[in-house]
Motif scaffolding. Structure first.
Motif, PDB file in Angstrom:
ATOM      1  N   TRP A 114      33.768  42.158  16.423  1.00 55.02           N
ATOM      2  CA  TRP A 114      33.970  42.911  15.195  1.00 55.02           C
ATOM      3  C   TRP A 114      32.942  44.020  15.083  1.00 55.02           C
ATOM      4  O   TRP A 114      31.948  44.059  15.809  1.00 55.02           O
ATOM      5  N   VAL A 138      33.234  47.377   7.107  1.00 57.15           N
ATOM      6  CA  VAL A 138      34.508  46.759   7.455  1.00 57.15           C
ATOM      7  C   VAL A 138      35.069  45.926   6.307  1.00 57.15           C
ATOM      8  O   VAL A 138      36.289  45.864   6.107  1.00 57.15           O
ATOM      9  N   PHE A 139      34.199  45.307   5.501  1.00 60.01           N
ATOM     10  CA  PHE A 139      34.690  44.471   4.410  1.00 60.01           C
ATOM     11  C   PHE A 139      35.118  45.294   3.197  1.00 60.01           C
ATOM     12  O   PHE A 139      35.595  44.732   2.203  1.00 60.01           O
ATOM     13  N   ARG A 169      40.722  47.425   5.204  1.00 58.17           N
ATOM     14  CA  ARG A 169      41.695  46.475   5.734  1.00 58.17           C
ATOM     15  C   ARG A 169      41.824  46.640   7.247  1.00 58.17           C
ATOM     16  O   ARG A 169      42.852  46.315   7.837  1.00 58.17           O
ATOM     17  N   SER A 170      40.790  47.131   7.863  1.00 58.56           N
ATOM     18  CA  SER A 170      40.766  47.337   9.304  1.00 58.56           C
ATOM     19  C   SER A 170      40.999  46.031  10.051  1.00 58.56           C
ATOM     20  O   SER A 170      40.554  44.960   9.624  1.00 58.56           O
ATOM     21  N   ARG A 228      37.820  42.890  12.560  1.00 61.15           N
ATOM     22  CA  ARG A 228      37.077  42.027  11.662  1.00 61.15           C
ATOM     23  C   ARG A 228      36.589  40.794  12.414  1.00 61.15           C
ATOM     24  O   ARG A 228      37.074  40.492  13.507  1.00 61.15           O
ATOM     25  N   ASN A 275      37.278  37.786  11.730  1.00 62.90           N
ATOM     26  CA  ASN A 275      38.515  37.011  11.868  1.00 62.90           C
ATOM     27  C   ASN A 275      39.678  37.978  11.675  1.00 62.90           C
ATOM     28  O   ASN A 275      39.873  38.496  10.568  1.00 62.90           O
ATOM     29  N   PRO A 276      40.463  38.263  12.716  1.00 65.19           N
ATOM     30  CA  PRO A 276      41.525  39.277  12.631  1.00 65.19           C
ATOM     31  C   PRO A 276      42.733  38.787  11.839  1.00 65.19           C
ATOM     32  O   PRO A 276      43.793  38.498  12.387  1.00 65.19           O
TER      33      PRO A 276
END
Length: 230
Positions: A72, A89-90, A93-94, A97, A99-100
């Motif tokens: 990530w 990233v948080f 909505r990429s 992450r 956890n994908p």
């Protein structure tokens, strides 16, 4: 720390997008897009869907299965910001992450009870690639899930942006009639990355088993060819 339980794939969704390019940027943007959720054999129990028909919308939790597992990134470049500016990233909505996992709200169209596949859920407005793994389904609750005054950060306010779409009649007729409107809506929402602006470039996307090629000049998207995928 690892989870004390495994994440199981409960179903896969079938859509008209064989590739990532062209998929709407969020669920519900193209409201007539058809999707079909087929459960894995272990979960084909009609009792698990009892009462679902009383809800109009569903939340789908799914796996970014086509994203390379390269770890990530704490900072990403959202397309909404032109693919240049970085944010956390948080705050996006990429798919890149820890956890994908993706989240989509779809409209429940109808539930089919298939003789061999068991309960099959037909939905509208999904922003998922064909054969995406579904890891959970939950009902959408308007009184809890709808917040009209919520702030949308860098992603809003949403502009009523739409391209004019020109499709020659003889090309459009190659697409099944029940999917023609959805294709035109997908194109109107501009499938290109937001930072692309090359009127001479011919773009290509797959939709419902067809390769659709088009150009964009200003606010006009012109389809120049539609051929069946091999």
């Amino acid at each position: 720390m690892n989870l004390p339980f495994p994440i199981k794939i409960i179903a896969h969704i079938r859509t008209d997008f064989a590739e990532k390019f062209g998929i709407p940027r969020q669920s519900g943007i193209v409201e007539h897009l058809q999707g079909t959720i087929v459960f894995e054999p272990e979960y084909r129990n009609p009792d698990a869907l009892r009462g679902m028909e009383d809800f109009s919308h569903l939340w789908l939790l799914w796996n970014f299965s086509e994203v390379p597992q390269k770890g990530w990134s704490p900072m990403v470049r959202p397309p909404r910001l032109g693919g240049n500016a970085k944010v956390g990233v948080f705050a996006t909505r990429s798919p890149f992450r820890p956890n994908p996992i993706g989240l989509s709200c779809v409209k429940l169209d109808w539930i089919e009870y298939h003789p061999t596949l068991g309960p099959v859920i037909h939905v509208l407005g999904a922003d998922l690639m064909d054969n995406t793994p579904i890891i959970d389904i939950k009902p959408y609750l308007p009184h809890a899930d709808c917040h009209p005054d919520a702030l949308s950060g860098f992603a809003g306010p949403v502009e009523q942006y739409s391209l004019e779409v020109s499709v020659p009649k003889h090309l459009l007729q190659k697409i099944p009639v029940q999917k023609q409107t959805s294709l035109q809506q997908v194109l109107a929402h501009d499938p290109r990355p937001s930072y692309h602006n090359d009127p001479d470039r011919i773009y290509g996307m797959t939709f419902a088993g067809f390769e659709v090629r088009f150009t964009v000049n200003g606010q006009l998207l012109t389809v120049c060819d539609i051929t069946a995928c091999p």
